[in-house]
Design a protein around this motif. Structure first.
Motif, PDB file in Angstrom:
ATOM      1  N   ASP A 225     -75.589  34.953  16.481  1.00  0.00           N
ATOM      2  CA  ASP A 225     -75.576  35.378  14.967  1.00  0.00           C
ATOM      3  C   ASP A 225     -76.086  36.926  15.347  1.00  0.00           C
ATOM      4  N   LEU A 226     -75.147  37.836  14.862  1.00  0.00           N
ATOM      5  CA  LEU A 226     -75.080  39.406  14.848  1.00  0.00           C
ATOM      6  C   LEU A 226     -75.848  40.076  13.869  1.00  0.00           C
ATOM      7  N   LEU A 227     -76.405  39.391  12.673  1.00  0.00           N
ATOM      8  CA  LEU A 227     -76.676  40.111  11.654  1.00  0.00           C
ATOM      9  C   LEU A 227     -78.239  40.333  11.774  1.00  0.00           C
ATOM     10  N   PRO A 228     -78.694  41.520  12.006  1.00  0.00           N
ATOM     11  CA  PRO A 228     -79.913  42.003  12.135  1.00  0.00           C
ATOM     12  C   PRO A 228     -80.841  41.534  10.831  1.00  0.00           C
ATOM     13  N   PRO A 229     -82.093  41.007  11.355  1.00  0.00           N
ATOM     14  CA  PRO A 229     -83.030  40.270  10.488  1.00  0.00           C
ATOM     15  C   PRO A 229     -83.163  41.004   9.063  1.00  0.00           C
ATOM     16  N   ARG A 230     -83.278  42.425   9.159  1.00  0.00           N
ATOM     17  CA  ARG A 230     -83.435  43.250   7.847  1.00  0.00           C
ATOM     18  C   ARG A 230     -82.390  42.762   6.955  1.00  0.00           C
ATOM     19  N   TYR A 231     -81.206  42.646   7.503  1.00  0.00           N
ATOM     20  CA  TYR A 231     -80.131  42.383   6.609  1.00  0.00           C
ATOM     21  C   TYR A 231     -80.277  41.115   5.692  1.00  0.00           C
ATOM     22  N   ARG A 232     -81.140  40.483   6.092  1.00  0.00           N
ATOM     23  CA  ARG A 232     -81.391  39.258   5.211  1.00  0.00           C
ATOM     24  C   ARG A 232     -82.514  39.330   4.203  1.00  0.00           C
ATOM     25  N   THR A 233     -83.189  40.583   4.327  1.00  0.00           N
ATOM     26  CA  THR A 233     -84.294  40.676   3.120  1.00  0.00           C
ATOM     27  C   THR A 233     -83.937  42.052   2.538  1.00  0.00           C
ATOM     28  N   GLU A 234     -83.560  43.170   3.093  1.00  0.00           N
ATOM     29  CA  GLU A 234     -83.648  44.363   2.481  1.00  0.00           C
ATOM     30  C   GLU A 234     -82.174  44.552   1.420  1.00  0.00           C
ATOM     31  N   LEU A 235     -82.210  45.491   0.575  1.00  0.00           N
ATOM     32  CA  LEU A 235     -81.148  45.817  -0.021  1.00  0.00           C
ATOM     33  C   LEU A 235     -80.116  46.324   0.907  1.00  0.00           C
ATOM     34  N   LEU A 236     -78.742  45.901   0.612  1.00  0.00           N
ATOM     35  CA  LEU A 236     -77.498  46.237   1.273  1.00  0.00           C
ATOM     36  C   LEU A 236     -76.847  47.341   0.466  1.00  0.00           C
ATOM     37  N   TYR A 237     -76.053  48.054   0.965  1.00  0.00           N
ATOM     38  CA  TYR A 237     -75.167  49.114   0.378  1.00  0.00           C
ATOM     39  C   TYR A 237     -73.786  49.150   1.041  1.00  0.00           C
ATOM     40  N   PHE A 238     -72.825  49.570   0.300  1.00  0.00           N
ATOM     41  CA  PHE A 238     -71.600  49.875   0.885  1.00  0.00           C
ATOM     42  C   PHE A 238     -71.748  51.191   1.193  1.00  0.00           C
ATOM     43  N   ARG A 239     -71.017  51.199   2.421  1.00  0.00           N
ATOM     44  CA  ARG A 239     -70.947  52.495   3.360  1.00  0.00           C
ATOM     45  C   ARG A 239     -69.491  53.020   3.366  1.00  0.00           C
TER      46      ARG A 239
END
Length: 352
Positions: A225-239
């Motif tokens: 599971d490579l997704l950091p924990p914060r990516y499951r709760t915080e807003l995600l943005y296009f980069r």
């Protein structure tokens, strides 16, 4: 300065990739026989699983249902009632193909064939592993990059075996080259030595690709599971758009990029917008995270004009014919296209 390889007892066990086999022309009973043999061979080795032909690392074709066409391509009839035929150009594919015996075309001389019985299937799978050594070496190198990431700077490194053999050259702002027959154990115990930057850093006989391509391949073949924990709760943005050949992006990746290019969103929001389940969503977001396409840091997000342009571009059908699905939906035939050279601009390994 030398960085030592990661010791298995201190960190993670030796990681080997998931390798996918695409099947063509087999009946349901034959598929079950192959599945049982694959499951036995996966124990304690690379993890084989079945997948779509267009996304497979290797192909198994029913020789009895194969027709050799005048242009040298093969048409494989479906082994399932009302199934689609498959057209393959074996000369253009960069993946091993194994044909079950007997072969219908008398003038077809395959490099790899097998009988539909357990011992022959086992031997075929082991030969396929040998053919896929460069891919396995790249996977193991990517695994080591992630393990060593906190200790690595943005430079060039020689990955050297305990015997002093050069196994890989890693430019964390450019390309990566790996010795085709470097073993997982060699890469795991290797030393990482910083090097000065020079134009001919990667030896010509090494298998070479961009760092983005290396990490993308890894993300598609790992159980981690490579997704950091914060990516499951915080807003995600296009980069930014992934610096990869468009054909490597699945529809799920395109939907996610399009959604985030239009508006920042949280994990739960993306589940609703895309219809992806949580495990699949986490896996696809992790791949985009590894290549720096998305971020949880608003300061790293693309500007609003750029996001709007990307959202519009993602609606265009350009390159759709080379998408990983590889399906010609206007016919009852599936065409397997050749993999082309990686000509994309490498992305630096910078994530938030």
């Amino acid at each position: 300065m030398l960085l030592s390889g990661v010791a298995r007892g201190d960190h993670m066990a030796l990681e080997l990739p998931i390798l996918r086999i695409g099947l063509a022309g087999f009946s349901l009973d034959q598929q079950q026989l192959l599945a049982e043999a694959v499951a036995r061979e996966s124990a304690g080795s690379v993890d084989w699983e079945f997948g779509a032909l267009t996304e497979a690392d290797a192909c198994c074709v029913n020789g009895a249902r194969t027709q050799l066409l005048l242009d040298g391509t093969l048409r494989v009839g479906s082994g399932i009632p009302a199934g689609r035929s498959v057209q393959i150009d074996p000369a253009a594919l960069e993946r091993p193909i194994a044909y079950s015996l007997p072969l219908a075309p008398r003038n077809l001389v395959p490099e790899l064939s097998f009988e539909l019985e357990p011992d022959s299937i086992k031997a075929m799978l082991r030969r396929m592993v040998g053919s896929l050594k460069p891919l396995i070496a790249q996977f193991c190198l990517a695994s080591q990059i992630l393990e060593q990431e906190s200790a690595l700077g943005a430079g060039i490194y020689h990955v050297i075996s305990v015997e002093g053999k050069l196994l890989a050259v890693v430019d964390l702002r450019g390309d990566v080259g790996v010795l085709a027959n470097a073993s997982p154990l060699e890469l795991e115990s290797a030393m990482w030595a910083p090097q000065p930057r020079r134009p001919d850093a990667v030896p010509g006989h090494f298998h070479r690709c961009s760092l983005s391509r290396l990490m993308w391949q890894y993300a598609q073949r790992t159980h981690r599971d490579l997704l950091p924990p914060r990516y499951r709760t915080e807003l995600l943005y296009f980069r930014r758009t992934p610096r990869l050949p468009h054909r490597l992006l699945k529809d799920a990746h395109l939907r996610l990029l399009q959604a985030l290019a239009r508006e920042a969103a949280r994990f739960a929001d993306l589940e609703q917008r895309t219809g992806l389940g949580a495990p699949e969503l986490a896996r696809e977001l992790a791949a985009l995270y590894l290549v720096g396409a998305i971020t949880s840091n608003p300061k790293r997000a693309a500007s609003a004009p750029r996001r709007r342009a990307e959202a519009l571009d993602s609606d265009l059908p350009s390159d759709r014919g080379a998408m990983p699905s590889g399906l010609n939906l206007d016919t009852h035939q599936v065409t397997i296209h050749a993999r082309t050279a990686d000509l994309t601009v490498p992305a630096p390994m910078v994530r938030d």
